[in-house]
Design a protein around this motif. Structure first.
Motif, short mmCIF file in Angstrom:
data_model
loop_
_atom_site.label_atom_id
_atom_site.label_comp_id
_atom_site.label_asym_id
_atom_site.label_seq_id
_atom_site.Cartn_x
_atom_site.Cartn_y
_atom_site.Cartn_z
N LEU A 1 43.07 7.41 95.50
CA LEU A 1 42.12 8.25 94.77
C LEU A 1 41.40 9.24 95.68
CD1 LEU A 1 40.51 6.10 91.94
CD2 LEU A 1 42.46 7.65 91.90
N PRO A 2 40.88 8.79 96.83
CA PRO A 2 40.24 9.77 97.72
C PRO A 2 41.19 10.90 98.12
CG PRO A 2 39.81 7.55 98.49
CD PRO A 2 40.76 7.43 97.35
N ALA A 3 42.43 10.54 98.46
CA ALA A 3 43.37 11.56 98.90
C ALA A 3 43.70 12.52 97.76
CB ALA A 3 44.65 10.91 99.43
N LEU A 4 43.89 11.98 96.57
CA LEU A 4 44.16 12.84 95.41
C LEU A 4 42.99 13.80 95.15
CD1 LEU A 4 45.84 10.76 92.57
CD2 LEU A 4 46.63 12.91 93.56
N GLU B 1 31.96 9.50 101.46
CA GLU B 1 30.68 8.98 100.99
C GLU B 1 30.84 8.40 99.57
OE1 GLU B 1 28.07 8.60 102.73
OE2 GLU B 1 26.76 7.95 101.10
N ILE B 2 31.54 9.13 98.71
CA ILE B 2 31.71 8.66 97.32
C ILE B 2 32.48 7.35 97.28
CG2 ILE B 2 32.84 9.14 95.10
CD1 ILE B 2 32.36 12.04 95.51
N PHE B 3 33.57 7.29 98.04
CA PHE B 3 34.43 6.10 97.97
C PHE B 3 34.06 5.04 99.01
CE2 PHE B 3 37.00 9.33 95.87
CZ PHE B 3 37.53 8.63 94.80
N ALA B 4 32.95 5.29 99.73
CA ALA B 4 32.48 4.35 100.75
C ALA B 4 33.60 4.03 101.75
CB ALA B 4 31.94 3.07 100.11
N LEU B 5 34.22 5.07 102.29
CA LEU B 5 35.28 4.87 103.27
C LEU B 5 34.70 4.97 104.68
CD1 LEU B 5 38.05 7.16 101.74
CD2 LEU B 5 37.50 4.80 101.19
N PRO B 6 35.08 4.08 105.56
CA PRO B 6 34.52 4.10 106.92
C PRO B 6 35.17 5.17 107.78
CG PRO B 6 36.07 2.30 106.71
CD PRO B 6 36.02 2.96 105.37
N GLY B 7 34.98 6.44 107.45
CA GLY B 7 35.61 7.51 108.21
C GLY B 7 34.61 8.31 109.01
N ILE C 1 38.12 18.76 105.88
CA ILE C 1 37.13 17.92 106.57
C ILE C 1 35.81 17.93 105.80
CG2 ILE C 1 35.75 17.72 108.66
CD1 ILE C 1 38.24 18.83 110.16
N SER C 2 35.43 19.12 105.33
CA SER C 2 34.20 19.20 104.53
C SER C 2 34.32 18.31 103.31
CB SER C 2 33.96 20.64 104.09
OG SER C 2 33.71 21.46 105.20
N GLY C 3 35.47 18.41 102.65
CA GLY C 3 35.68 17.57 101.48
C GLY C 3 35.63 16.10 101.86
N ALA C 4 36.21 15.78 103.02
CA ALA C 4 36.26 14.38 103.44
C ALA C 4 34.87 13.80 103.61
CB ALA C 4 37.07 14.25 104.72
N PRO D 1 41.29 0.91 92.95
CA PRO D 1 39.90 0.53 93.17
C PRO D 1 39.01 1.77 93.21
CG PRO D 1 41.16 0.37 95.20
CD PRO D 1 42.14 0.65 94.11
N ALA D 2 37.78 1.65 92.67
CA ALA D 2 36.88 2.80 92.60
C ALA D 2 36.28 3.10 93.96
CB ALA D 2 35.78 2.56 91.58
N THR D 3 36.05 2.09 94.75
CA THR D 3 35.52 2.31 96.10
C THR D 3 36.14 1.31 97.06
OG1 THR D 3 33.68 0.84 95.63
CG2 THR D 3 33.25 3.21 95.45
#
Lengths: 315, 315, 342
Positions: B183-186, B259-265, B251-254, B163-165
């Motif tokens: 994808l976010p982790a990669l 934001e890009i993948f719309a993850l609730p982190g 963390i900076s990358g996260a 999934p893209a997001t």
């Protein structure tokens, strides 16, 4: 996006086949005669290879684009031509058009301006402030050094983007403000590089001799220490610029760099993300441009750095 | 254990400095939070003053700091004046996402970096080594958000593998959770991978020149066993340090990746709180992240003794 | 005399013929070892003596198959090892085949015990490793054997040492561990590369005596490499003197000391301090520096430092020639010959 990592603990023990150059520290002579001839021979000596020159050529191209953006025969980067909307490269526009029908090539050229100005200014700020602090810490040691290192450690405890976001909120989003914010971010790294190199210079015989002969501190710092520290610090500058380009584009990607309508590479990638499924070129064109630029900076910087044998082992 | 006791004062000192710095950073941000909450237009100065008093903003900086620190120590970071939510609850509810993302990224990066670095170092100077190093160079020039764009384009848009997001919690469906995190982790992992690989390769090459490696060869130990058993562990000290230090980078990358993948982190929470000028929330998150960073690096420092018997017996 | 004559007729344990090694260095091709030949009998010790940089260590590594592959430009000659009733041509073996010999057939003791042991592995693990690899022992058996080995090399409280790490031992003790590792699989040939150079003077003799005792007990062939003629004087059966990658003199030990022919040997001999000398006797240093092994000039490599140098020495390289029974030297004007006035 390794701001703090690029400059800590890395032992430059290279593999066997790497040519070891005679280092600039080979005598007190070098400190005084750190004239251009030495530098030129070291920098432009043989053995750089085509990769190096290709990378250097690309960097020159980017710099030229930034410098002459307004006079180059490209379209208006802000002019939305709706009919060209999302057109692919090599159709109506050389590198295609973005979601508003603006010319990508000209936006790239104008965006280069932001990247170039910010990376030059930010690295200079970091180099000047961080470099001076590092030299002083390395020369005077003692309490000042310990205090400085402690403060730097505290600053490094904050993820760079967090720090940057706070700084930007504080200083604003003009070109100079962004440069300043990113420049401040670089102080710890440069302080470490300069301190490590100063430490190794201060222990050399000719500095000890100058001290023993009663040369003034300022004189020793300017004539013995500075010339020996400045080359590795400068050599590190290109790699630092590569990272600054990345940092700025990250900020721009989040919409927090120089404000619209000024085109930035990061902003263009963010824009392209919205059209990824339909018109991937809108994201890909600025991505590839930026990738090539950062890659070139890293490559050229790394080559120069291995020439100067930057003392990083005791950072 | 002696080691822990000896370093504890340093840890506490750093954490105090970090908390004060956090407080300062956020307090100095422009814009009156009271005005922000009430809305800019048409609010009486009395109402603003009243809210300032209610929020405690009229008291001296140091008093406010110790007040804030005191409650922070009990785990109370206050309530967001915007949403009314407890800052601590907000962080804790989003923490699992960010931790999973970061841990997955680091594990992916290590799983790829270690074998690649071993291959590269073992064949140092060969074509394979140059290819791997070149790959590392390229990866190092791609910031995580750009990597995200590439990965979305290839693996989500074109091949429709991921999934893209979006985010599926682990408790809902472990398989879907891993798919949404892949994808976010990669994206986060790739630049770390390049960094780890470069560092480990350099350290491995210098380890491989040690006498004890020659001795192991003289014992007739097969090469792969020499790499795994004799070379890897003594070469991994700086890698460990850098994995710890790079947490700031992760963390900076996260922040961007979430934001890009719309993850609730936590990263996305921080970004949005900054946009909304939710200062208490920003303060809480920044302190939380910086504390985590300092503590993790403290633990990395301690875990040296597990890897290196020389440190273990230093007492 | 008759004894040694009898032995030369037997198949030598190790025979080296025209071994030549060239390495790629940073500044050019290093002619590290040139046309080195010798043989070693079972139960005998060959001393190889020369200044640092004379190619001794490179030669030892070549015999062990431990030269860095990438840096090796040329590796020529024949090295034959007689084991189990057959003769193996070492330089023709594949890396895999060679590996099975290292440990049970050939073993090596390294110069610096401070760096030769892996800092993150226990001594037990390091000694047991070759036993498990080559002799197929399981972990417990290997550890039991490691314990015996530690006791044999004279380490007190071997039990406790097994679980210790290298940094917990003194240099002399570490070198004993290195020796234990080398002896673990009962090798036929032991190469000792400056085994005592890094040790305190008081410990040197102990370690040398230990090596020699173990060599006699196990009837190994031993190559003892050193820069110190004094070290091999009472310990080696034969001595080969190396200079600039070549053997310049070879003789049975007693003969070498009674009738040395090469000026370099004599210079080395004079540089060894002797207890019989009156105190404050000036030690004789060899003038000049050992030659560069990159693009060596024609002529005898020792010519620039030789007290007896003649025109011919600078033009031609002297070959190793017979000077009596088992005595070889490479000099146009050897000591005691007519051309050089006594």
């Amino acid at each position: 996006m390794p701001i703090e990592s690029g400059n800590r603990r890395r032992t430059p023990a290279e593999p066997l086949p790497v040519r070891r150059k005679t280092s600039y520290g080979s005598a007190g002579r070098a400190s005084r005669a750190l004239s251009f001839s030495v530098a030129v021979r070291q920098v432009f000596g043989s053995g750089f290879g085509t990769g190096f020159w290709l990378a250097a050529g690309w960097l020159l191209l980017v710099a030229a684009c930034a410098l002459f953006a307004t006079v180059l025969p490209v379209r208006d980067p802000l002019d939305p031509v709706i009919v060209n909307r999302l057109n692919a490269p090599f159709t109506t526009n050389w590198l295609g058009a973005d979601g508003l029908g603006r010319d990508m090539l000209s936006r790239l050229v104008h965006g280069a301006r932001v990247s170039v100005v910010i990376s030059l200014t930010a690295v200079s700020i970091g180099m000047l402030i961080g470099g001076s602090l590092g030299i002083l810490a390395g020369y005077f040691r003692g309490r000042f050094e310990r205090a400085l290192m402690a403060v730097l450690d505290v600053i490094l405890a904050f993820p760079w983007l967090v720090l940057l976001l706070a700084l930007v909120a504080f200083i604003g989003q003009s070109l100079m403000a962004i440069s300043l914010a990113i420049g401040l971010l670089w102080i710890p790294a440069y302080a470490r590089v300069a301190r490590a190199n100063t430490l190794s210079v201060v222990q050399r015989e000719y500095v000890l001799a100058a001290r023993a002969m009663g040369a003034s501190t300022l004189r020793i710092l300017l004539r013995e220490v500075l010339p020996n520290v400045i080359l590795p610090v400068l050599a590190y500058g290109l790699v630092a610029m590569g990272l600054v380009v990345i940092v700025e584009s990250a900020l721009a990607f989040l919409g927090l760099s120089v404000e619209a309508p000024q085109p930035t590479w990061g902003g263009m990638i963010a824009e392209g993300k919205r059209h990824l499924a339909v018109a991937p070129h809108v994201a890909l064109v600025p991505s590839i441009t930026m990738f090539l630029t950062v890659l070139s900076l890293n490559y050229v910087g790394d080559r120069l750095r291995s020439r100067f044998e930057v003392k990083e082992s005791n950072l | 254990m002696h080691l822990v006791l000896r370093k504890l004062p340093w840890l506490i000192g750093t954490l105090l400095a970090v908390s004060f710095f956090t407080f300062l950073l956020v307090s100095l941000l422009p814009g009156d939070p009271a005005v922000m909450i009430l809305g800019a237009g048409g609010v009486s100065p009395e109402a603003v003053a009243a809210l300032r008093a209610e929020l405690g903003l009229d008291r001296p900086l140091l008093v406010r700091y110790f007040d804030w620190l005191g409650s922070a120590l009990t785990g109370d970071f206050g309530r967001s004046p915007m949403t009314g939510q407890s800052v601590m609850d907000a962080i804790l509810s989003r923490l699992p996402v960010t931790i999973q993302l970061g841990v997955m990224a680091i594990i992916i990066a290590l799983l790829l970096a270690v074998p690649l670095a071993m291959l590269s170092a073992y064949h140092a100077g060969s074509r394979l080594d140059r290819a791997i190093s070149g790959l590392g160079f390229a990866l190092m020039s791609i910031p995580s958000f750009m990597m995200a764009i590439f990965l979305i384009l290839i693996l989500a848009v074109s091949m429709n593998l991921f999934p893209a997001t979006g985010w599926v919690p682990f408790s809902v469906s472990p398989a879907a959770n891993l798919r949404s995190a892949a994808l976010p982790a990669l994206s986060l992992a790739m630049i770390e991978l390049a960094l780890y690989m470069r560092l480990l390769r350099t350290d491995l090459i210098s380890t491989l020149q040690q006498d004890y490696i020659t001795l192991a060869r003289a014992k007739g130990v097969p090469n792969w066993q020499i790499m795994l058993r004799h070379a890897l562990r003594p070469s991994s000290f700086s890698l460990m340090t850098v994995v710890g230090l790079q947490l700031g980078g992760v963390i900076s990358g996260a922040i961007i990746i979430e934001e890009i993948f719309a993850l609730p982190g936590v990263g996305r929470l921080l970004y949005q709180s900054i946009l909304q000028r939710d200062l208490l929330m920003v303060q809480g998150i920044v302190l939380f992240i910086a504390t985590a960073y300092v503590v993790v690096n403290f633990l990395v420092d301690l875990s040296y003794s597990l890897l290196d018997p020389r440190v273990r017996h230093a007492d | 005399m008759t004894d040694s004559q009898h032995q030369t007729q037997k198949l030598p344990l190790l025979r080296v013929e025209d071994l030549t090694v060239r390495l790629r260095g940073e500044a050019g091709i290093v002619h590290a070892v040139s046309d080195v030949s010798f043989q070693l009998q079972r139960g005998q010790t060959l001393g190889i003596v020369g200044e640092s940089g004379s190619g001794k260590s490179v030669m030892a590594r070549a015999l062990m198959g431990l030269l860095p592959r990438r840096a090796t430009q040329q590796l020529d000659g024949r090295v034959s090892l007689a084991v189990d009733g057959r003769v193996l041509e070492l330089l023709k073996l594949s890396e895999r085949e060679f590996r099975t010999l290292r440990g049970p057939r050939l073993a090596m003791v390294f110069q610096d015990p401070m760096t030769a042991l892996n800092p993150v592995l226990t001594l037990g693990v390091q000694i047991a490793e070759p036993l498990q690899l080559h002799l197929g022992l399981n972990k417990a058996q290997a550890m039991a054997r490691a314990l015996e080995l530690l006791a044999q090399v004279g380490i007190p409280d071997p039990e406790g040492r097994l679980r210790q790490y290298p940094h917990q031992l003194s240099g002399g003790m570490r070198q004993r561990v290195v020796i234990a590792i080398a002896l673990a699989c009962d090798p036929r040939v032991l190469l000792a590369d400056e085994p005592t150079t890094a040790l305190d003077v008081t410990v040197q003799r102990q370690v040398l005596d230990l090596l020699l005792a173990l060599q006699r007990e196990r009837q190994m062939g031993m190559v003892l490499i050193t820069h110190d003629l004094g070290v091999v004087a009472n310990r080696a059966d034969h001595i080969a003197v190396m200079y600039a990658g070549r053997i310049v003199e070879y003789a049975p030990t007693s003969r070498l000391f009674s009738a040395m022919r090469h000026p370099y040997t004599e210079a080395l001999f004079k540089s060894v301090p002797r207890l019989s000398d009156p105190s404050h006797t000036r030690l004789h240093a060899i003038p000049g520096r050992p030659p560069q092994l990159i693009d060596p000039a024609p002529g005898c490599a020792f010519a620039p430092r030789c007290p007896n140098v003649q025109q011919r020495c600078r033009r031609e390289t002297p070959a190793l020639t017979q000077a009596g029974d088992e005595h070889l030297h490479a000099c146009f004007y050897p000591i005691g010959s007519r051309e050089v006035g006594a």
